[in-house]
Design an enzyme around this catalytic site. Structure first.
Site, PDB file in Angstrom:
ATOM      1  N   PHE A 141       0.861  -1.177   0.000  1.00 12.00           N
ATOM      2  CA  PHE A 141       0.000   0.000   0.000  1.00 12.00           C
ATOM      3  C   PHE A 141       0.898   1.228   0.000  1.00 12.00           C
ATOM      4  CE2 PHE A 141      -2.393   3.527   1.679  1.00 12.00           C
ATOM      5  CZ  PHE A 141      -3.566   3.436   0.944  1.00 12.00           C
ATOM      6  N   ASP A 226       9.671   2.927   1.429  1.00  6.58           N
ATOM      7  CA  ASP A 226       8.481   3.703   1.785  1.00  6.58           C
ATOM      8  C   ASP A 226       8.310   3.595   3.302  1.00  6.58           C
ATOM      9  OD1 ASP A 226       5.964   4.656   2.393  1.00  6.58           O
ATOM     10  OD2 ASP A 226       4.973   3.749   0.665  1.00  6.58           O
ATOM     11  N   LYS A 255       3.173  11.424   6.745  1.00  6.86           N
ATOM     12  CA  LYS A 255       2.404  11.238   7.972  1.00  6.86           C
ATOM     13  C   LYS A 255       3.003  11.947   9.178  1.00  6.86           C
ATOM     14  CE  LYS A 255      -0.070   7.099   6.511  1.00  6.86           C
ATOM     15  NZ  LYS A 255      -1.305   7.809   6.151  1.00  6.86           N
TER      16      LYS A 255
END
Length: 401
Positions: A141, A226, A255
């Site tokens: 994801f 990532d 984030k």
């Protein structure tokens, strides 16, 4: 109708149904706790999918944002501003890299990483134009843009968005042999999550990340990590890659970099890699804006002390010990994770992950399900041991009921 029912009914009527939130309407929050419109308090064990690593309303971050709001919030990248150089310098130092390309959201940073790898492949490696390939892992994801969902294996994320962007090879997560076999002279990068968050907090086999690092060096391929969810303290290290002594060629961050205050993301790499860009070839009006840089600088300063990483490691050990006692007892099948991050697979006979999340909400604990039977636990790193234990007691109550 109650305030909660009114707010939910209005949201359902006037917003697209691209999410399925739990039926709680948050009005305020502080630390690891959120309060709804009815005045009920809930323990937050999700932390905005790691965007709130430093808790709700963190005073240092709010003060940094307020101070910057009074000065200047946006210049666009048409001009320099007085927070930009410090942000890029400090983030590069935190990552032991040389250059930073700031964006806003995680998906934008992943798109930037993809563009960077392709341009590097053509300009530096010498791959024929239009032939660059990037290897990714199944169950990944990385975001929800058209290009990113093109290499997703999740039907919900991918279905009905074609035609899909070519140029990606998907191999099983954790399988070095498959990755080696997928590599060709046109492979420019491997893009993986050091721990797969949305897939259920999947930790790869020991030796996998060092193996990827060795393989990419051997074949002159960029290793892109990532770390949007796994990075910036979540796993007990600044980056999840550190647990196996690995330094990738490129970090993709987001984030927690914005402290839960503003969206901030970045690609961080060497000058040889990010130096492929020339003016006009990539950009973002809001990327690296003064407000974002001010907040992110405070995040970086907090991480430089190491206290949040140590806290995540210590409380994470406690979390996994307690969750481990639940595994194999009939209610919980498996528990995975690292630091203050866990995926808990609920026995199907007990209910779905969604149903367990709803029952926990009734006990004033907020988590979120993924992939049917899994709940994710990722509290703010500032949570107290007492509050964490309180939340775990509520989990035991739900599972035993």
């Amino acid at each position: 109708m109650s305030n909660t029912e009114t707010a939910i009914a209005s949201a359902e009527a006037h917003s697209a149904h691209n999410y399925h939130p739990l039926p709680v309407v948050v009005a305020s929050a502080e630390g690891a706790w959120m309060t709804d419109v009815e005045g009920r308090r809930y323990l937050d064990l999700l932390a905005g999918y790691s965007a709130l690593n430093f808790g709700h309303g963190n005073r240092r971050l709010i003060d940094a944002a307020k101070a910057q709001l009074e000065r200047v919030t946006l210049t666009s990248r048409a001009f320099y501003h007085d927070r930009f150089a410090d942000f890029c310098t400090r983030l590069a130092e935190l990552c032991s890299m040389e250059m930073v390309l700031p964006m806003n959201t995680g998906a934008e940073a992943v798109e930037t990483a993809v563009k960077t790898a392709r341009k590097w492949g053509y300009r530096v490696k010498g791959v024929p134009d239009g032939m660059a390939k990037i290897i990714v892992a199944s169950d990944n994801f990385h975001g929800r843009t058209t290009t990113i969902v093109s290499f997703s294996t999740d039907p919900e994320a991918r279905a009905d968005y074609g035609p899909y962007t070519p140029g990606f090879e998907i191999v099983p997560y954790g399988d070095l042999t498959a990755m080696r076999e997928a590599m060709t002279e046109n492979t420019v990068a491997v893009l993986i999550e050091p721990i797969q968050g949305e897939a259920g907090v999947l930790v790869p086999p020991a030796g996998y990340l060092p193996g990827v690092r060795e393989l990419t060096r051997e074949r002159n391929v960029l290793f892109i990590a990532d770390e949007i969810q796994s990075g910036l303290g979540r796993t007990g290290k600044t980056f999840a890659c550190e647990h196996e002594g690995v330094v990738p060629d490129m970090y993709v961050l987001g984030k927690a970099l914005g402290g839960g205050v503003v969206p901030v993301s970045a690609v961080v790499s060497s000058a040889d890699v990010l130096g492929v860009f020339k003016p006009g070839e990539h950009g973002s009006t809001f990327g690296g804006n003064p407000l974002a840089c001010a907040v992110a600088l405070e995040v970086i300063a907090m991480l430089r002390t190491g206290e949040y990483q140590e806290r995540a490691a210590e409380l994470g050990d406690h979390l996994h010990r307690e969750l481990g006692l639940l595994a194999g007892g009939g209610a919980v099948e498996t528990v995975r994770g690292r630091g203050l991050w866990a995926g808990v697979d609920i026995a199907p006979a007990l209910g779905t992950g969604r149903e367990i999340s709803e029952k926990l909400m009734e006990e004033r604990v907020l988590v979120k399900d993924t992939h049917g039977s899994t709940i994710r636990i990722a509290p703010p790193l500032v949570i107290s041991k007492e509050d964490l234990d309180w939340g775990l007691d509520r989990l035991r109550t739900v599972l035993s009921a």
